[in-house]
Design a protein around this motif. Structure first.
Motif, PDB file in Angstrom:
ATOM      1  N   VAL A 114      20.275  17.110   7.946  1.00 45.67           N
ATOM      2  CA  VAL A 114      21.300  18.129   7.728  1.00 45.67           C
ATOM      3  C   VAL A 114      21.593  18.974   8.959  1.00 45.67           C
ATOM      4  O   VAL A 114      22.532  19.773   8.947  1.00 45.67           O
ATOM      5  N   HIS A 174      25.138  18.994  10.233  1.00 47.43           N
ATOM      6  CA  HIS A 174      26.097  19.628   9.322  1.00 47.43           C
ATOM      7  C   HIS A 174      26.115  21.148   9.532  1.00 47.43           C
ATOM      8  O   HIS A 174      27.179  21.770   9.538  1.00 47.43           O
ATOM      9  N   PHE A 175      24.946  21.717   9.707  1.00 48.79           N
ATOM     10  CA  PHE A 175      24.849  23.162   9.924  1.00 48.79           C
ATOM     11  C   PHE A 175      25.569  23.557  11.215  1.00 48.79           C
ATOM     12  O   PHE A 175      26.368  24.492  11.237  1.00 48.79           O
ATOM     13  N   GLU A 192      27.936  21.899  12.818  1.00 45.98           N
ATOM     14  CA  GLU A 192      29.375  21.689  12.653  1.00 45.98           C
ATOM     15  C   GLU A 192      30.011  22.832  11.871  1.00 45.98           C
ATOM     16  O   GLU A 192      31.106  23.300  12.217  1.00 45.98           O
ATOM     17  N   ALA A 193      29.339  23.293  10.824  1.00 43.72           N
ATOM     18  CA  ALA A 193      29.882  24.383  10.010  1.00 43.72           C
ATOM     19  C   ALA A 193      30.032  25.651  10.835  1.00 43.72           C
ATOM     20  O   ALA A 193      31.061  26.333  10.761  1.00 43.72           O
ATOM     21  N   ASN A 218      33.453  28.094  12.309  1.00 44.71           N
ATOM     22  CA  ASN A 218      33.645  29.322  11.552  1.00 44.71           C
ATOM     23  C   ASN A 218      32.963  30.488  12.264  1.00 44.71           C
ATOM     24  O   ASN A 218      31.746  30.664  12.172  1.00 44.71           O
ATOM     25  N   VAL A 251      24.940  27.806   3.734  1.00 40.70           N
ATOM     26  CA  VAL A 251      25.937  27.110   4.562  1.00 40.70           C
ATOM     27  C   VAL A 251      26.000  25.638   4.179  1.00 40.70           C
ATOM     28  O   VAL A 251      27.082  25.079   3.971  1.00 40.70           O
ATOM     29  N   LEU A 252      24.844  25.001   4.061  1.00 45.51           N
ATOM     30  CA  LEU A 252      24.820  23.574   3.752  1.00 45.51           C
ATOM     31  C   LEU A 252      25.349  23.277   2.352  1.00 45.51           C
ATOM     32  O   LEU A 252      25.958  22.226   2.129  1.00 45.51           O
ATOM     33  N   SER A 306      27.794  24.535   1.038  1.00 49.23           N
ATOM     34  CA  SER A 306      29.256  24.533   1.097  1.00 49.23           C
ATOM     35  C   SER A 306      29.819  23.401   1.954  1.00 49.23           C
ATOM     36  O   SER A 306      31.028  23.280   2.093  1.00 49.23           O
ATOM     37  N   CYS A 307      28.939  22.568   2.527  1.00 44.74           N
ATOM     38  CA  CYS A 307      29.373  21.476   3.405  1.00 44.74           C
ATOM     39  C   CYS A 307      29.375  20.149   2.653  1.00 44.74           C
ATOM     40  O   CYS A 307      28.319  19.691   2.223  1.00 44.74           O
ATOM     41  N   ARG A 312      29.581  13.681   4.644  1.00 41.60           N
ATOM     42  CA  ARG A 312      30.560  12.714   5.123  1.00 41.60           C
ATOM     43  C   ARG A 312      30.033  11.302   4.869  1.00 41.60           C
ATOM     44  O   ARG A 312      28.844  11.073   4.978  1.00 41.60           O
ATOM     45  N   ASP A 325      27.265   9.503   6.960  1.00 44.71           N
ATOM     46  CA  ASP A 325      25.909  10.033   6.986  1.00 44.71           C
ATOM     47  C   ASP A 325      24.935   9.176   6.200  1.00 44.71           C
ATOM     48  O   ASP A 325      23.731   9.353   6.289  1.00 44.71           O
TER      49      ASP A 325
END
Length: 140
Positions: A84, A87-88, A90-91, A95, A128-129, A131-132, A135, A138
């Motif tokens: 993960v 993903h963190f 990228e988020a 933002n 955060v994760l 809400s992601c 893809r 992955d």
């Protein structure tokens, strides 16, 4: 030395513009499930295991205190339960409000016990994760 499936990504605060950092460098090495044991063997032959981190059948952590900056390496199976980190990053890259909130957590925990910081950070990362969306690539 790593298997052909290996993907190496820059993660951690230094990978996020505007994020407060202590200056260490964190990377994740993502590999196919079939290559995990081999990748773990290769990394263990070159780096110390991170004794402060968990180790599972899908995750292992290494570090190099001799490098400047300090190097942290996370090994994950692509699509695994602990895959993960990217993903963190990228988020947060997408933002600035998340970056600001993450920085506030870091500042509020300055001078506090590391366990307090890690607990606050874990809660934030979990939110955060959550809400992601994952893809499709992955699950390689």
């Amino acid at each position: 030395m790593l298997p052909p499936s290996a993907e190496i990504l820059h993660i951690g605060a230094t990978a996020i513009p505007g994020c407060l950092t202590k200056g260490d460098l964190d990377i994740v090495v993502r590999v196919a499930r079939s290559d995990f044991v081999n990748a773990e063997r290769v990394l263990a032959s070159r780096f110390a295991r991170n004794s402060g981190s968990v180790r599972t059948e899908e995750f292992a952590a290494y570090e190099d205190d001799e490098r400047s900056p300090h190097l942290g390496i996370q090994l994950t199976i692509m699509g695994g339960t602990i895959d993960v980190f990217h993903h963190f990053v990228e988020a947060l890259r997408g933002n600035s409000d998340l970056v600001r909130h993450y920085n506030e957590i870091k500042l509020s925990c300055s001078g506090q016990p590391m366990a307090d910081y890690r607990a606050a950070k874990d809660i934030f990362i979990g939110r955060v994760l959550a809400s992601c969306p994952l893809r499709p690539h992955d699950n390689a």
